[in-house]
Design an enzyme around this catalytic site. Structure first.
Site, PDB file in Angstrom:
ATOM      1  N   ASP A  73       0.802  -1.220   0.000  1.00 29.69           N
ATOM      2  CA  ASP A  73       0.000   0.000   0.000  1.00 29.69           C
ATOM      3  C   ASP A  73       0.839   1.276   0.000  1.00 29.69           C
ATOM      4  O   ASP A  73       0.283   2.378   0.078  1.00 29.69           O
ATOM      5  CB  ASP A  73      -0.923   0.028   1.220  1.00 29.69           C
ATOM      6  CG  ASP A  73      -2.174  -0.819   1.019  1.00 29.69           C
ATOM      7  OD1 ASP A  73      -2.503  -1.131  -0.139  1.00 29.69           O
ATOM      8  OD2 ASP A  73      -2.827  -1.156   2.022  1.00 29.69           O
ATOM      9  N   ARG A  98       0.678  -1.538   7.560  1.00 33.51           N
ATOM     10  CA  ARG A  98       1.214  -0.345   6.912  1.00 33.51           C
ATOM     11  C   ARG A  98       2.216   0.412   7.794  1.00 33.51           C
ATOM     12  O   ARG A  98       2.794   1.413   7.351  1.00 33.51           O
ATOM     13  CB  ARG A  98       0.077   0.608   6.511  1.00 33.51           C
ATOM     14  CG  ARG A  98      -0.894   0.009   5.509  1.00 33.51           C
ATOM     15  CD  ARG A  98      -1.753   1.072   4.861  1.00 33.51           C
ATOM     16  NE  ARG A  98      -0.947   1.981   4.048  1.00 33.51           N
ATOM     17  CZ  ARG A  98      -1.444   3.056   3.423  1.00 33.51           C
ATOM     18  NH1 ARG A  98      -2.727   3.344   3.529  1.00 33.51           N
ATOM     19  NH2 ARG A  98      -0.652   3.827   2.707  1.00 33.51           N
ATOM     20  N   ARG A 144      -9.859   5.922  11.176  1.00 33.16           N
ATOM     21  CA  ARG A 144      -8.411   5.742  11.178  1.00 33.16           C
ATOM     22  C   ARG A 144      -7.730   6.686  12.181  1.00 33.16           C
ATOM     23  O   ARG A 144      -7.053   6.245  13.103  1.00 33.16           O
ATOM     24  CB  ARG A 144      -7.845   5.951   9.775  1.00 33.16           C
ATOM     25  CG  ARG A 144      -8.290   4.887   8.764  1.00 33.16           C
ATOM     26  CD  ARG A 144      -7.717   3.515   9.056  1.00 33.16           C
ATOM     27  NE  ARG A 144      -8.085   2.521   8.056  1.00 33.16           N
ATOM     28  CZ  ARG A 144      -7.418   2.280   6.936  1.00 33.16           C
ATOM     29  NH1 ARG A 144      -6.338   2.982   6.652  1.00 33.16           N
ATOM     30  NH2 ARG A 144      -7.825   1.358   6.108  1.00 33.16           N
ATOM     31  N   HIS A 173     -11.440   7.284   5.080  1.00 33.14           N
ATOM     32  CA  HIS A 173     -10.543   8.426   5.174  1.00 33.14           C
ATOM     33  C   HIS A 173     -11.285   9.667   4.686  1.00 33.14           C
ATOM     34  O   HIS A 173     -12.138   9.581   3.797  1.00 33.14           O
ATOM     35  CB  HIS A 173      -9.318   8.243   4.264  1.00 33.14           C
ATOM     36  CG  HIS A 173      -8.184   7.502   4.885  1.00 33.14           C
ATOM     37  ND1 HIS A 173      -7.319   6.711   4.152  1.00 33.14           N
ATOM     38  CD2 HIS A 173      -7.738   7.434   6.166  1.00 33.14           C
ATOM     39  CE1 HIS A 173      -6.398   6.192   4.951  1.00 33.14           C
ATOM     40  NE2 HIS A 173      -6.637   6.615   6.175  1.00 33.14           N
ATOM     41  N   CYS A 267      -5.114   9.582  -3.085  1.00 30.90           N
ATOM     42  CA  CYS A 267      -4.345   8.633  -2.274  1.00 30.90           C
ATOM     43  C   CYS A 267      -2.918   8.479  -2.804  1.00 30.90           C
ATOM     44  O   CYS A 267      -1.989   8.259  -2.033  1.00 30.90           O
ATOM     45  CB  CYS A 267      -5.024   7.273  -2.254  1.00 30.90           C
ATOM     46  SG  CYS A 267      -6.506   7.195  -1.236  1.00 30.90           S
TER      47      CYS A 267
END
Length: 278
Positions: A73, A98, A144, A173, A267
């Site tokens: 990612d 991550r 998150r 997000h 992103c």
């Protein structure tokens, strides 16, 4: 040189991106990820490179951080750090899968001489949940980013921070539910936010572009604006029309392979905001 249409002006931006060399979907940490579906990494690289070329063709600067094997990612560079006036707040990821990305971004900024690089104490996923516009940062929470991180953000970057709460797990997000169009304008999907946060958005941005669920679901709000052009998924067709009506120039991008991991244009794009005159 700046370009303008109907009073709108494009200004050169500085972006950091990460080639999806190791992109894959091997775990599920958001509702869009399904490890059982096949991923075409070569296609992901091709689509990503088309976005990078678009930025360059339109006069923007693009730096590239080296991808790290085992971090599929990391292509989603927006989650690596938030940069304002050359001050850098590096992310602290919620999920273990991550977590190691943060060290790579910290090292990148340190190696390039940024004088103030701070790794966050509280969980935050950087520009995934932090939208910078003018002297204000809209800061998301709910899935998150730890709400305690918002005060840390204000201290580290010296900007007013406004908290917004996300309530729909599809839009985990802030950058999936809201996009910055200029220093004073945003677009957003109302269904992603709590009632209190909607009241805040309506008060701050009464003329915002309100986006329908159909365009939000194809990540139309995961977009990048240079003040005139708005780079967004090419499937968000109604939203493209709304933007044209406001004097923006929508630029459609196909990042369908990366959408399998729950990410698109924004992103993939970390904006580096330099000090005035830098």
């Amino acid at each position: 040189m700046s370009q303008s249409t109907a009073g709108r002006e494009a200004t050169p931006r500085h972006y950091l991106m990460c080639r999806p060399t190791y992109f894959d979907v091997t775990y599920a940490i958001n509702p869009w990820m399904d490890p059982g579906k096949p991923v075409d990494t070569d296609l992901a690289v091709e689509q990503w490179d088309a976005l990078r070329r678009l930025y360059l063709e339109h006069g923007h600067t693009v730096d590239v951080i080296d991808p790290v094997e085992g971090l599929p990612d990391m292509v989603f560079a927006a989650n690596g750090a938030t940069v304002v006036d050359d001050r850098v707040l590096v992310a602290r990821f919620r999920h273990a899968e991550r977590a190691a990305e943060a060290a790579a971004y910290h090292e990148w900024f340190i190696s390039r001489g940024y004088p103030r690089v701070h790794t966050a104490e509280y969980v935050n996923e950087a520009e995934g949940d932090y939208m910078v516009l003018g002297d204000r940062i809209l800061a998301g929470t709910g899935f998150r980013t730890d709400p305690r991180a918002h005060a840390e953000l204000a201290r580290a970057l010296g900007r007013e921070v406004v908290t917004l709460t996300l309530v729909d797990p599809r839009f985990y997000h802030l950058d999936t539910a809201l996009a910055v169009l200029s220093d004073t304008e945003v677009m957003y999907y109302p269904g992603a936010f709590s009632a209190r946060s909607l009241d805040v958005l309506r008060a701050l941005y009464p003329d915002a572009v309100l986006v329908g669920e159909e365009d939000a679901e194809v990540f139309g709000l995961n977009a990048v604006s240079d003040g005139l052009r708005v780079f967004l998924p090419d499937t968000a067709t109604r939203l493209a029309g709304q933007l044209r009506d406001r004097g923006f120039r929508p630029v459609g991008v196909d990042l369908s392979e990366l959408l399998k991991a729950g990410g698109s244009v924004k992103c993939c794009t970390l904006e580096i905001r330099h000090r005035t005159g830098a």
